[in-house]
Design a protein around this motif. Structure first.
Motif, PDB file in Angstrom:
ATOM      1  N   HIS A 165      19.777  30.159  -6.928  1.00 49.62           N
ATOM      2  CA  HIS A 165      21.188  29.794  -6.843  1.00 49.62           C
ATOM      3  C   HIS A 165      21.441  28.321  -7.171  1.00 49.62           C
ATOM      4  O   HIS A 165      22.519  27.965  -7.635  1.00 49.62           O
ATOM      5  CB  HIS A 165      21.720  30.131  -5.451  1.00 49.62           C
ATOM      6  CG  HIS A 165      21.655  31.588  -5.141  1.00 49.62           C
ATOM      7  ND1 HIS A 165      21.525  32.081  -3.857  1.00 49.62           N
ATOM      8  CD2 HIS A 165      21.680  32.678  -5.945  1.00 49.62           C
ATOM      9  CE1 HIS A 165      21.485  33.405  -3.898  1.00 49.62           C
ATOM     10  NE2 HIS A 165      21.571  33.788  -5.148  1.00 49.62           N
ATOM     11  N   SER A 166      20.416  27.477  -6.955  1.00 43.69           N
ATOM     12  CA  SER A 166      20.591  26.044  -7.234  1.00 43.69           C
ATOM     13  C   SER A 166      20.117  25.642  -8.621  1.00 43.69           C
ATOM     14  O   SER A 166      20.511  24.603  -9.143  1.00 43.69           O
ATOM     15  CB  SER A 166      19.829  25.215  -6.190  1.00 43.69           C
ATOM     16  OG  SER A 166      18.422  25.346  -6.371  1.00 43.69           O
ATOM     17  N   LEU A 180      15.279  32.532  -3.445  1.00 46.01           N
ATOM     18  CA  LEU A 180      16.717  32.770  -3.617  1.00 46.01           C
ATOM     19  C   LEU A 180      17.477  31.448  -3.664  1.00 46.01           C
ATOM     20  O   LEU A 180      18.420  31.292  -4.457  1.00 46.01           O
ATOM     21  CB  LEU A 180      17.238  33.651  -2.484  1.00 46.01           C
ATOM     22  CG  LEU A 180      16.754  35.104  -2.495  1.00 46.01           C
ATOM     23  CD1 LEU A 180      17.232  35.835  -1.249  1.00 46.01           C
ATOM     24  CD2 LEU A 180      17.215  35.835  -3.755  1.00 46.01           C
ATOM     25  N   ASP A 181      17.085  30.485  -2.839  1.00 45.29           N
ATOM     26  CA  ASP A 181      17.723  29.164  -2.892  1.00 45.29           C
ATOM     27  C   ASP A 181      17.538  28.545  -4.275  1.00 45.29           C
ATOM     28  O   ASP A 181      18.475  27.966  -4.842  1.00 45.29           O
ATOM     29  CB  ASP A 181      17.118  28.232  -1.832  1.00 45.29           C
ATOM     30  CG  ASP A 181      17.538  28.603  -0.413  1.00 45.29           C
ATOM     31  OD1 ASP A 181      18.489  29.392  -0.266  1.00 45.29           O
ATOM     32  OD2 ASP A 181      16.903  28.092   0.534  1.00 45.29           O
ATOM     33  N   THR A 234      24.627  41.384  -2.582  1.00 47.80           N
ATOM     34  CA  THR A 234      23.418  40.568  -2.666  1.00 47.80           C
ATOM     35  C   THR A 234      22.792  40.722  -4.042  1.00 47.80           C
ATOM     36  O   THR A 234      23.126  41.641  -4.793  1.00 47.80           O
ATOM     37  CB  THR A 234      22.408  40.972  -1.567  1.00 47.80           C
ATOM     38  OG1 THR A 234      21.401  39.979  -1.471  1.00 47.80           O
ATOM     39  CG2 THR A 234      21.779  42.317  -1.859  1.00 47.80           C
ATOM     40  N   ASP A 235      21.876  39.831  -4.395  1.00 51.53           N
ATOM     41  CA  ASP A 235      21.201  39.886  -5.692  1.00 51.53           C
ATOM     42  C   ASP A 235      20.328  41.131  -5.776  1.00 51.53           C
ATOM     43  O   ASP A 235      19.610  41.472  -4.829  1.00 51.53           O
ATOM     44  CB  ASP A 235      20.331  38.643  -5.892  1.00 51.53           C
ATOM     45  CG  ASP A 235      21.155  37.368  -5.995  1.00 51.53           C
ATOM     46  OD1 ASP A 235      22.145  37.373  -6.753  1.00 51.53           O
ATOM     47  OD2 ASP A 235      20.815  36.386  -5.321  1.00 51.53           O
TER      48      ASP A 235
END
Length: 375
Positions: free
Chosen positions: A345-346, A341-342, A230-231
């Motif tokens: 990553h996007s 987090l979305d 995980t990050d």
């Protein structure tokens, strides 16, 4: 207004007797609104040890026995994050209120199921962190509400550490999805920011995953290597409904910082807010045109509080009203973190899908002795 959840002390059963349980037990002893009835753990010996040490007729039960126990009104869920939703749903199905350690669940999808089930069953859901109910964050909130910094403009929130594997004997869950610095420590900071500045409408994030392995530094597994999936460094900007902007940095990769845990900047001054991982601490103010920081007197919050005060607050909440450390607030905080987090990553800004009202402020009070000392 309705009536409190129970006319008698709220009878609590704990599921999960790991490292955190001791802090709850210490405070349960001094809270008239809470009575511990039973404890359970997948390791029955660990449950028996906790029950014996606490005394006062507390029983060590299996999880199924605790969920069925008629003298348990609320299940305190101290399991690992991956099991939060499973235990919460089982408790709700048994007709129990639920108070969980943070986060409410590993994902918003799981957390939504918990809240929907609770609504259908007519039971209350609360969730840590209740650190924001202490005198530290609440004194800072009162300063904002009293206009001491003028109109809030922005905030910064910073938490850096080289990693929990250095001290935790079983740190595996910190380094898998559902863990990481954001979901582990972020709830303290995001809950504090929502308490201070109100709900978040959108976020912009970035994250990194710098190491694929960590080495355990204490306990019987010292020297063992664990995977990281995980990050471990997350940063971003939270856009509050009020228009204020909060900058968040959560890291298991950095060593130290001189930054305040939280600062809130307004048109007339800046507040240095104490560590939201704790219940107390000094709130400091630098006024526009001033020459130095001043420490504000304690003016709000539960005095000398600790983990478990959110449950006592829940016990005092009139029926039909949200407790301050509510499942709704915890869901919004999880939504903010998941959206961050979305976005990371996007590479795009992400709007949150939930809203939570800014919780009702806590007047200065000492509920351990049931005496209100101010308002």
């Amino acid at each position: 207004m309705g009536k409190p959840l129970t006319e008698n002390p709220l009878r609590v059963g704990i599921v999960g007797c790991g490292k955190i349980v001791g802090q709850y037990l210490e405070n349960f002893r001094k809270l008239d609104d809470v009575r511990l009835a039973a404890v359970a753990d997948i390791d029955m010996e660990r449950a028996r040890t906790v029950a014996d040490e606490y005394g006062q007729g507390v029983r060590a039960l299996s999880v199924d026995e605790l969920l069925a126990a008629p003298d348990v009104d609320l299940v305190l869920n101290l399991t690992i994050p991956a099991a939060h939703a499973e235990i919460a749903l089982a408790a709700i199905a048994a007709g129990k209120a639920v108070y969980g350690e943070k986060p409410l669940a590993a994902t918003t999808a799981e957390a939504r199921k918990v809240l929907d089930a609770a609504k259908e069953a007519g039971v209350v859901v609360g969730c840590a962190p209740d650190t924001v109910l202490g005198t530290g964050v609440q004194t800072a909130r009162k300063a904002i509400d009293d206009g001491l910094i003028g109109a809030p403009v922005a905030a910064t929130a910073t938490m850096v550490t080289p990693g929990h594997e250095r001290w935790h004997p079983n740190p595996d869950f910190y380094y898998v999805p559902g863990g990481g610095p954001l979901l582990d420590m972020g709830p303290y900071y995001v809950t504090a920011l929502v308490t201070l500045l109100g709900p978040v409408v959108s976020v912009i994030g970035a994250a990194s995953h710098t190491r694929s392995e960590r080495v355990i530094g204490s306990g019987p597994r010292t020297g063992e290597t664990i995977p990281v999936t995980t990050d471990t460094h997350v940063t971003g900007v939270l856009v509050h409904e009020s228009g204020a902007l909060s900058t968040l940095v959560m890291s298991f990769d950095a060593v130290a910082t001189h930054s305040a845990n939280i600062e809130v900047h307004g048109s007339l001054g800046t507040l240095a807010v104490p560590d939201p991982n704790h219940f107390d601490g000094d709130t400091r103010l630098f006024r526009l045109g001033g020459s130095e920081w001043e420490t504000l007197p304690v003016s709000a919050g539960y005095i000398d509080s600790g983990r478990g005060y959110g449950i006592a607050d829940l016990a005092r909440t009139p029926q039909g009203e949200e407790p301050r450390a509510s499942g709704t607030l915890a869901y919004h905080v999880l939504d903010v973190m998941e959206s961050l987090l979305d976005s990371a990553h996007s590479g795009k800004a992400v709007a949150t899908t939930s809203r939570a009202e800014r919780p009702v402020a806590v007047p200065l009070a000492d509920i351990a002795r049931a005496g209100v000392t101010g308002s």
